[in-house]
Scaffold this motif. Structure first.
Motif, PDB file in Angstrom:
ATOM      1  N   HIS A 245      -8.705   8.455  11.299  1.00 25.23           N
ATOM      2  CA  HIS A 245      -7.227   8.001  10.550  1.00 25.23           C
ATOM      3  C   HIS A 245      -7.274   7.184   9.339  1.00 25.23           C
ATOM      4  O   HIS A 245      -6.749   8.150   8.178  1.00 25.23           O
ATOM      5  N   GLY A 246      -7.928   6.219   9.228  1.00 28.34           N
ATOM      6  CA  GLY A 246      -8.109   5.521   7.828  1.00 28.34           C
ATOM      7  C   GLY A 246      -8.353   5.433   7.261  1.00 28.34           C
ATOM      8  O   GLY A 246      -8.235   5.614   5.715  1.00 28.34           O
TER       9      GLY A 246
ATOM     10  N   GLN B 255      -6.652  11.053   0.959  1.00 21.04           N
ATOM     11  CA  GLN B 255      -5.651  11.878   0.392  1.00 21.04           C
ATOM     12  C   GLN B 255      -4.849  10.784  -0.247  1.00 21.04           C
ATOM     13  O   GLN B 255      -4.436  11.823  -1.554  1.00 21.04           O
TER      14      GLN B 255
ATOM     15  N   VAL C 101      -2.343   1.399  18.959  1.00 19.49           N
ATOM     16  CA  VAL C 101      -2.358   0.294  18.120  1.00 19.49           C
ATOM     17  C   VAL C 101      -2.099  -1.005  18.381  1.00 19.49           C
ATOM     18  O   VAL C 101      -2.621  -2.046  18.273  1.00 19.49           O
TER      19      VAL C 101
ATOM     20  N   ILE D 113       0.138   4.751  18.142  1.00 18.11           N
ATOM     21  CA  ILE D 113       1.556   3.612  18.370  1.00 18.11           C
ATOM     22  C   ILE D 113       0.526   3.614  19.800  1.00 18.11           C
ATOM     23  O   ILE D 113       0.686   1.664  19.660  1.00 18.11           O
TER      24      ILE D 113
ATOM     25  N   LEU E 249      -3.135   1.607   3.097  1.00 17.59           N
ATOM     26  CA  LEU E 249      -4.858   1.278   2.550  1.00 17.59           C
ATOM     27  C   LEU E 249      -5.408  -0.333   3.135  1.00 17.59           C
ATOM     28  O   LEU E 249      -6.297  -0.612   3.463  1.00 17.59           O
TER      29      LEU E 249
ATOM     30  N   ARG F 123      -0.854  13.353  11.633  1.00 13.70           N
ATOM     31  CA  ARG F 123       0.151  13.135  12.404  1.00 13.70           C
ATOM     32  C   ARG F 123       0.268  13.276  13.704  1.00 13.70           C
ATOM     33  O   ARG F 123       0.546  12.080  14.754  1.00 13.70           O
ATOM     34  N   TYR F 124      -0.661  13.982  14.474  1.00 14.51           N
ATOM     35  CA  TYR F 124      -1.084  14.238  16.114  1.00 14.51           C
ATOM     36  C   TYR F 124      -2.057  12.677  16.307  1.00 14.51           C
ATOM     37  O   TYR F 124      -1.526  11.860  17.355  1.00 14.51           O
TER      38      TYR F 124
ATOM     39  N   LEU G   3       7.205  17.288  12.444  1.00 14.98           N
ATOM     40  CA  LEU G   3       5.954  18.332  13.760  1.00 14.98           C
ATOM     41  C   LEU G   3       7.646  18.273  14.369  1.00 14.98           C
ATOM     42  O   LEU G   3       7.870  19.437  15.193  1.00 14.98           O
TER      43      LEU G   3
ATOM     44  N   ALA H 190      -1.394   9.778  14.686  1.00 17.63           N
ATOM     45  CA  ALA H 190      -0.047   8.830  14.855  1.00 17.63           C
ATOM     46  C   ALA H 190       0.360   8.532  16.293  1.00 17.63           C
ATOM     47  O   ALA H 190       0.457   7.220  16.519  1.00 17.63           O
ATOM     48  N   ILE H 191       0.769   9.894  16.670  1.00 18.92           N
ATOM     49  CA  ILE H 191       1.669   9.657  18.210  1.00 18.92           C
ATOM     50  C   ILE H 191       0.454   8.861  18.984  1.00 18.92           C
ATOM     51  O   ILE H 191       1.015   7.485  19.754  1.00 18.92           O
TER      52      ILE H 191
ATOM     53  N   TRP I  94      -3.914  17.183   7.788  1.00 20.62           N
ATOM     54  CA  TRP I  94      -2.118  17.019   7.543  1.00 20.62           C
ATOM     55  C   TRP I  94      -2.281  16.992   9.092  1.00 20.62           C
ATOM     56  O   TRP I  94      -1.228  15.912   9.245  1.00 20.62           O
ATOM     57  N   MET I  95      -2.229  17.998   9.798  1.00 25.95           N
ATOM     58  CA  MET I  95      -2.125  17.336  10.929  1.00 25.95           C
ATOM     59  C   MET I  95      -2.986  16.776  12.379  1.00 25.95           C
ATOM     60  O   MET I  95      -1.759  16.345  12.492  1.00 25.95           O
TER      61      MET I  95
ATOM     62  N   ALA J 227       6.269  11.524  11.273  1.00 22.67           N
ATOM     63  CA  ALA J 227       5.854  12.600  12.305  1.00 22.67           C
ATOM     64  C   ALA J 227       7.063  13.398  12.884  1.00 22.67           C
ATOM     65  O   ALA J 227       6.699  14.622  13.459  1.00 22.67           O
TER      66      ALA J 227
ATOM     67  N   ALA K 186      -6.672   0.426   6.552  1.00 19.24           N
ATOM     68  CA  ALA K 186      -7.514   0.652   6.527  1.00 19.24           C
ATOM     69  C   ALA K 186      -8.927  -0.317   6.027  1.00 19.24           C
ATOM     70  O   ALA K 186      -9.935  -0.097   6.598  1.00 19.24           O
TER      71      ALA K 186
ATOM     72  N   ILE L 200      -7.458   6.982   3.391  1.00 22.22           N
ATOM     73  CA  ILE L 200      -7.868   6.655   1.707  1.00 22.22           C
ATOM     74  C   ILE L 200      -7.637   8.194   1.322  1.00 22.22           C
ATOM     75  O   ILE L 200      -8.554   7.877  -0.161  1.00 22.22           O
TER      76      ILE L 200
ATOM     77  N   LEU M 263     -11.831   3.623  18.211  1.00 22.66           N
ATOM     78  CA  LEU M 263     -12.470   2.991  16.363  1.00 22.66           C
ATOM     79  C   LEU M 263     -12.587   4.515  16.577  1.00 22.66           C
ATOM     80  O   LEU M 263     -13.034   4.592  15.234  1.00 22.66           O
TER      81      LEU M 263
ATOM     82  N   LEU N 191      -9.982  -2.978   8.701  1.00 23.46           N
ATOM     83  CA  LEU N 191     -10.434  -1.725   9.610  1.00 23.46           C
ATOM     84  C   LEU N 191     -11.509  -2.153   9.597  1.00 23.46           C
ATOM     85  O   LEU N 191     -12.480  -2.100  10.326  1.00 23.46           O
TER      86      LEU N 191
ATOM     87  N   ARG O  65       1.792   3.539   1.694  1.00 24.86           N
ATOM     88  CA  ARG O  65       0.681   3.769   1.145  1.00 24.86           C
ATOM     89  C   ARG O  65      -0.073   2.621   1.230  1.00 24.86           C
ATOM     90  O   ARG O  65      -1.556   1.558   1.384  1.00 24.86           O
TER      91      ARG O  65
ATOM     92  N   ALA P 254      -8.403   5.203  15.524  1.00 22.48           N
ATOM     93  CA  ALA P 254      -8.159   4.513  14.000  1.00 22.48           C
ATOM     94  C   ALA P 254      -8.682   4.776  12.888  1.00 22.48           C
ATOM     95  O   ALA P 254      -8.102   4.694  11.785  1.00 22.48           O
ATOM     96  N   PHE P 255      -9.902   4.553  12.705  1.00 22.83           N
ATOM     97  CA  PHE P 255     -10.799   4.050  11.764  1.00 22.83           C
ATOM     98  C   PHE P 255     -11.071   5.450  10.986  1.00 22.83           C
ATOM     99  O   PHE P 255     -11.255   5.573   9.436  1.00 22.83           O
TER     100      PHE P 255
ATOM    101  N   LEU Q 292       5.656   6.876  11.985  1.00 24.39           N
ATOM    102  CA  LEU Q 292       6.085   7.595  14.165  1.00 24.39           C
ATOM    103  C   LEU Q 292       7.057   8.279  13.473  1.00 24.39           C
ATOM    104  O   LEU Q 292       7.905   9.750  13.566  1.00 24.39           O
TER     105      LEU Q 292
END
Lengths: 127, 139
Positions: free
Chosen positions: A78-79, A85, A34, A31, B31, A24-25, B92, A27-28, A20-21, B88, B34, A83, A72, B37, B27, A75-76, B85
């Motif tokens: 995270h992706g 989750q 990507v 941004i 998806l 979010r990290y 956070l 993601a920042i 979960w953490m 998050a 991903a 999936i 790579l 990707l 979601r 992003a991957f 964002l």
């Protein structure tokens, strides 16, 4: 009058908390990575100007290779974790989840390895 | 199969308005990104493994069908990024601000920022597609 206090020990973060953490990290970080990649390659350069030579010139610079390596790696992961989750909502049995988690882990490992080999090996000339 | 039905029914019938729609859109866009990707890492790795075939992959991306899909992909990434964002930030930095009115307001702002980024980006991408694939604007 006395006040009763109770201390609750914060539980040690388990795998799901860390995942979960991570979402979010990462993601920042993703941004700028990507959005920058998309705006540069899809909008400013455009797919009609991308070819083997373009990739060769781009990867001649170590900075862009590091940029792509970060994409790579983060992003991957995270992706694939995303999936996982989503699929956790649909697969509830321990056995099913175990199979799904290992399947996704293998997918992540293989695709990341292929990408990393290409990124390190670089563009090869057409035979 | 009952799990699938229960989850899908929950996705469709839960009435959480803005928060619910942004959850579903997050979601779906995630998806979609991903799945693209996976393909994108593999096609780019052609430059090392099969350099002769790389141009074929790029030619596919240059087709009109993929050009339209690319515009959709850019929406997916922009929405997922801006909304991610937002999530998050609340999770956070400011978890105390998680409330229904703030969620309703911030989801609308998210969509607005996404559209402000996506509309000019897709205009440029559509211009490029019409220029190269249809010979418009002197292409």
């Amino acid at each position: 009058m006395t006040t009763n206090t109770r201390t609750i020990q914060k539980p040690k973060p388990n795998f799901e908390t860390k995942s979960w953490m991570f979402m979010r990290y990462s993601a920042i970080l993703l941004i700028p990575l990507v959005f920058g990649h998309l705006i540069l390659q899809d909008v400013i350069v455009g797919v009609h100007r991308i070819d083997l030579d373009y990739v060769a010139i781009r990867w001649a610079s170590i900075g862009w290779r590091i940029y792509d390596a970060l994409l790579l790696a983060f992003a991957f992961a995270h992706g694939v974790n995303g999936i996982r989750q989503v699929l956790n909502d649909f697969i509830q049995s321990d056995r099913g989840r175990k199979i799904m988690h290992w399947g996704l882990f293998l997918l992540w490992l293989i695709v990341t390895a292929i990408g990393a080999i290409a990124l390190i090996g670089g563009v090869r000339p057409i035979s | 199969m009952s799990n699938l039905k229960t989850t899908m029914t929950g996705y469709a019938s839960y009435r959480g308005r803005e928060g619910h729609y942004s959850f579903l859109l997050h979601r779906i866009t995630g998806l979609g990104t991903a799945l693209f990707l996976i393909i994108h890492i593999l096609d780019t790795s052609f430059v090392y493994f099969f350099p002769d075939l790389y141009q074929h992959a790029i030619n596919l991306y240059r087709s009109t069908l993929f050009g339209i899909a690319e515009v959709g992909l850019v929406f997916c990434v922009f929405f997922h990024g801006v909304n991610g964002l937002r999530v998050a930030f609340f999770d956070l930095i400011a978890p105390r601000l998680w409330s229904v009115p703030k969620q309703r307001f911030s989801t609308k702002i998210t969509l607005l920022i996404t559209l402000l980024m996506w509309i000019p980006a897709s205009a440029i991408m559509l211009y490029n597609m019409l220029y190269h694939n249809f010979g418009w604007f002197g292409g």
